[in-house]
Motif scaffolding. Structure first.
Motif, PDB file in Angstrom:
ATOM      1  N   GLU A   1       0.939  -1.182  -0.038  1.00  7.34           N
ATOM      2  CA  GLU A   1       0.001   0.193  -0.049  1.00  7.34           C
ATOM      3  C   GLU A   1       0.855   1.316  -0.170  1.00  7.34           C
ATOM      4  OE1 GLU A   1      -3.441   2.019   2.760  1.00  7.34           O
ATOM      5  OE2 GLU A   1      -2.929   0.077   3.242  1.00  7.34           O
ATOM      6  N   ASN A   2       0.525   2.284  -1.022  1.00  2.00           N
ATOM      7  CA  ASN A   2       1.148   3.346  -1.123  1.00  2.00           C
ATOM      8  C   ASN A   2       2.584   3.105  -1.521  1.00  2.00           C
ATOM      9  OD1 ASN A   2      -0.891   4.821  -0.361  1.00  2.00           O
ATOM     10  ND2 ASN A   2      -0.410   4.464   1.634  1.00  2.00           N
ATOM     11  N   GLN A   3       3.067   1.886  -2.024  1.00  2.76           N
ATOM     12  CA  GLN A   3       4.290   1.480  -2.595  1.00  2.76           C
ATOM     13  C   GLN A   3       5.418   1.558  -1.365  1.00  2.76           C
ATOM     14  OE1 GLN A   3       5.542   2.942  -6.422  1.00  2.76           O
ATOM     15  NE2 GLN A   3       3.794   4.351  -6.392  1.00  2.76           N
ATOM     16  N   GLN A   4       4.733   1.056  -0.157  1.00  3.27           N
ATOM     17  CA  GLN A   4       5.713   1.257   1.083  1.00  3.27           C
ATOM     18  C   GLN A   4       6.823   0.176   1.167  1.00  3.27           C
ATOM     19  OE1 GLN A   4       2.931   1.357   4.126  1.00  3.27           O
ATOM     20  NE2 GLN A   4       1.872  -0.207   3.348  1.00  3.27           N
ATOM     21  N   GLY A   5       6.614  -0.972   0.096  1.00 11.51           N
ATOM     22  CA  GLY A   5       7.437  -1.970   0.319  1.00 11.51           C
ATOM     23  C   GLY A   5       7.292  -3.368   1.117  1.00 11.51           C
ATOM     24  N   PHE A   6       6.081  -3.107   1.638  1.00  9.61           N
ATOM     25  CA  PHE A   6       5.698  -4.488   2.570  1.00  9.61           C
ATOM     26  C   PHE A   6       4.019  -4.162   2.471  1.00  9.61           C
ATOM     27  CE2 PHE A   6       5.513  -0.946   5.649  1.00  9.61           C
ATOM     28  CZ  PHE A   6       4.314  -0.999   6.230  1.00  9.61           C
ATOM     29  N   ALA A   7       3.347  -5.417   2.763  1.00  9.08           N
ATOM     30  CA  ALA A   7       1.962  -5.520   2.892  1.00  9.08           C
ATOM     31  C   ALA A   7       1.711  -6.309   3.882  1.00  9.08           C
ATOM     32  CB  ALA A   7       1.502  -6.274   1.785  1.00  9.08           C
ATOM     33  N   ARG A   8       0.814  -5.869   4.837  1.00  3.06           N
ATOM     34  CA  ARG A   8       0.228  -6.720   6.068  1.00  3.06           C
ATOM     35  C   ARG A   8      -0.946  -7.265   5.709  1.00  3.06           C
ATOM     36  NH1 ARG A   8      -3.428  -6.456  10.194  1.00  3.06           N
ATOM     37  NH2 ARG A   8      -2.799  -7.450  11.866  1.00  3.06           N
ATOM     38  N   ILE A   9      -0.948  -8.732   5.861  1.00  3.48           N
ATOM     39  CA  ILE A   9      -2.062  -9.400   5.509  1.00  3.48           C
ATOM     40  C   ILE A   9      -2.970  -9.899   6.727  1.00  3.48           C
ATOM     41  CG2 ILE A   9      -3.037 -11.400   4.439  1.00  3.48           C
ATOM     42  CD1 ILE A   9      -1.608  -9.380   2.584  1.00  3.48           C
ATOM     43  N   SER A  10      -4.267  -9.643   7.010  1.00  2.00           N
ATOM     44  CA  SER A  10      -5.029  -9.731   8.323  1.00  2.00           C
ATOM     45  C   SER A  10      -5.982 -11.079   7.887  1.00  2.00           C
ATOM     46  CB  SER A  10      -5.798  -8.696   8.467  1.00  2.00           C
ATOM     47  OG  SER A  10      -6.599  -8.787   9.563  1.00  2.00           O
ATOM     48  N   THR A  11      -5.793 -12.052   8.953  1.00  2.00           N
ATOM     49  CA  THR A  11      -6.677 -13.343   8.757  1.00  2.00           C
ATOM     50  C   THR A  11      -7.866 -13.111   9.828  1.00  2.00           C
ATOM     51  OG1 THR A  11      -5.187 -14.339  10.192  1.00  2.00           O
ATOM     52  CG2 THR A  11      -4.970 -14.792   7.841  1.00  2.00           C
ATOM     53  N   GLY A  12      -8.352 -12.028  10.201  1.00  2.00           N
ATOM     54  CA  GLY A  12      -9.690 -11.844  10.979  1.00  2.00           C
ATOM     55  C   GLY A  12      -9.194 -12.365  12.261  1.00  2.00           C
ATOM     56  N   ASP A  13     -10.161 -13.455  12.616  1.00  3.97           N
ATOM     57  CA  ASP A  13     -10.317 -13.805  13.939  1.00  3.97           C
ATOM     58  C   ASP A  13      -9.490 -15.238  13.793  1.00  3.97           C
ATOM     59  OD1 ASP A  13     -11.752 -16.031  12.512  1.00  3.97           O
ATOM     60  OD2 ASP A  13     -13.201 -16.060  13.986  1.00  3.97           O
ATOM     61  N   LYS A  14      -8.660 -15.652  12.821  1.00  2.00           N
ATOM     62  CA  LYS A  14      -7.911 -16.853  12.777  1.00  2.00           C
ATOM     63  C   LYS A  14      -6.568 -16.358  13.410  1.00  2.00           C
ATOM     64  CE  LYS A  14      -9.932 -18.653   8.690  1.00  2.00           C
ATOM     65  NZ  LYS A  14     -11.052 -17.608   8.275  1.00  2.00           N
ATOM     66  N   ILE A  15      -6.211 -17.055  14.442  1.00  6.14           N
ATOM     67  CA  ILE A  15      -4.868 -17.217  14.957  1.00  6.14           C
ATOM     68  C   ILE A  15      -3.915 -17.731  14.267  1.00  6.14           C
ATOM     69  CG2 ILE A  15      -3.569 -17.220  16.989  1.00  6.14           C
ATOM     70  CD1 ILE A  15      -5.899 -16.559  18.734  1.00  6.14           C
ATOM     71  N   LEU A  16      -2.913 -17.578  13.706  1.00  4.12           N
ATOM     72  CA  LEU A  16      -2.213 -18.208  12.973  1.00  4.12           C
ATOM     73  C   LEU A  16      -0.985 -19.105  13.639  1.00  4.12           C
ATOM     74  CD1 LEU A  16      -1.524 -15.651  10.007  1.00  4.12           C
ATOM     75  CD2 LEU A  16      -3.260 -17.338  10.400  1.00  4.12           C
TER      76      LEU A  16
END
Length: 451
Positions: A73-88
């Protein structure tokens, strides 16, 4: 100045070492590293030991965050991916897609329902979720969801595929089974997990093939999935599938672990493109009373040679012994590698090591490069990352660091190696965690060596 193979690459980050510390996002350690053709890296990292999300970062060839070039996002070099209520849970597994995106596989537990399973996630080359895969880029496999014959009880989240085989049995997937996925040449996805056969209540490995949109591919075993049946063992034997690789003809080589009335071991089998167990492929069965495990697989492009690496315990569980098996394309032991025998390695004096990842390298793929950690099951003061280069005869290549192996060992740090890639520029990239004596990660690192 002459640079020797096995030396840290001083052109990367801080004299070859990147400490995984970025003020732009919160993350503990990189679990998987992927090499793009131009030398840039895609890195998948956890946000915390148990957290509903993760980070994918793109790094320049010099080891800096790739800002302003279109990723995140905004070419910031990283993306954060959310999985909602799923604890990874556990370690992330990732592979590169043909379009430059990323396929990520990880296990989860739901905070709201207590449900568990694993998710398959596709990212586009710019870090966005691929909304043409599953629902918004995510396909969810809850426990008890993967059929070998589709029925009304089979739930494949958001795939929307109906079944005409309502009364036939299914294999039910189990959570925390160590799922792994890869993209095939036609854009389909192959993945493996493990499940419980409701008829026998036995654990079996599962092999699944998905269409590019995330639905089951019904041309694979007529249902989209198949079980690993180790007929070479007794009727009481159980098994779990841990990883998968594809050969040039589209056949899938699957590896995992088994237990047969107290005998523990590892196996490798092959499935045809139709999803049928390939009886022309010689099954690998390797047993030991020392808990052997395969942790990674590599297939050499030009001839289909297969390398499987892992480890097993030594007496006292403080030390470890690496396990390397090299097979011909048909599954038979490769006659040149260690005279066709498994290679048990202990390159680190006294405590040995176990291997976690492997790749063919050195331009023409004439070497086998392996990486892992010294010691065995428990973290000790001697736990450090280890990388070795083998000739395809099974001998350590003395041209690599003068001894055939190198240890990544920073003062007052304990390093645990997780993943390895050999770049198109003939560099070895390894990522991992700095760990405490408790075994919990404190932070992470990426090291790049001359191959």
């Amino acid at each position: 100045m002459t640079v020797q193979a096995g030396e840290l690459d001083s052109t990367f980050a801080n004299d070859g070492i990147l400490n995984w510390e970025f003020p732009e996002f919160v993350s503990i350690a990189p679990h998987a590293v992927l090499s793009l053709p131009d030398g840039r890296l895609l890195v998948v990292a956890n946000e915390a030991v148990r957290f509903p999300g993760f980070v994918v970062a793109r790094l320049t060839e010099e080891g800096r965050l790739d800002v302003g070039s279109g990723f995140g996002e905004n070419q910031q070099g990283f993306a954060r991916i959310s999985t909602g209520d799923k604890i990874l849970l556990g370690k992330f597994r990732a592979s590169l897609l043909s379009n430059g995106g990323v396929l990520v596989t990880v296990e989860y537990a739901s905070r709201s329902s207590g449900e568990g399973g694993f998710v398959e996630i596709q990212l586009l080359p710019d870090g966005r979720l691929n909304d043409k895969f599953g629902e918004g880029g995510v396909v969810t496999f809850p426990s008890f969801s993967i059929p070998t014959t589709l029925n009304r009880g089979a739930r494949f989240a958001r795939a929307g595929q109906n079944s005409s085989h309502d009364d036939q049995p299914s294999i039910q997937s189990s959570a925390h089974s160590g799922a792994s996925g890869i993209e095939l040449s036609d854009g389909k996805i192959a993945l493996v997990s493990s499940g419980i056969d409701p008829a026998t209540r036995q654990t079996k490995g599962l092999v699944v093939r998905l269409n590019p949109d995330g639905t089951f591919d019904s041309t694979f075993n007529k249902t989209g999935s198949a079980t690993v049946e180790l007929t070479e063992l007794g009727p009481a034997a159980i098994n779990a599938a841990s990883g998968v690789a594809v050969q040039a003809d589209g056949g899938l080589v699957v590896y995992g672990t088994f237990s047969d009335e107290g005998t523990l071991g590892v196996y490798a089998v092959r499935f045809t493109t139709d999803g049928i167990r390939d009886d022309k492929f010689r099954t690998t069965i390797l047993s030991s009373g020392r808990l052997p495990t395969f942790r990674d697989i590599a297939v050499r492009k030009k001839d289909g040679i297969i390398a499987l690496v892992g480890g097993q315990d030594v007496e006292g569980w403080v030390g470890g012994e690496g396990v390397i098996v090299v097979l011909s394309a048909d599954g038979s032991p490769h006659p040149l590698f260690n005279n066709g025998q498994p290679l048990y390695t202990k390159v680190v004096p006294e405590i040995g090591q176990t291997w976690s990842s492997c790749a063919f390298g050195d331009g023409d793929e004439s070497k086998l490069i392996v990486a892992g950690s010294s010691g065995g099951v428990f973290t000790t003061d001697e736990t450090h990352a280890v990388c070795a280069r083998y000739c395809l005869t099974g001998e350590l290549d003395s041209e690599f660091n003068g001894s055939g192996w190198v240890s990544f060992n920073k003062p007052e740090k304990l390093e645990f190696g997780l993943d390895l890639q050999v770049t198109a520029q003939n560099k070895i990239v390894i990522c991992g965690e700095y760990v405490r004596l408790s075994g919990l990660p404190s932070s992470g690192w990426i090291a790049r060596f001359i191959a």
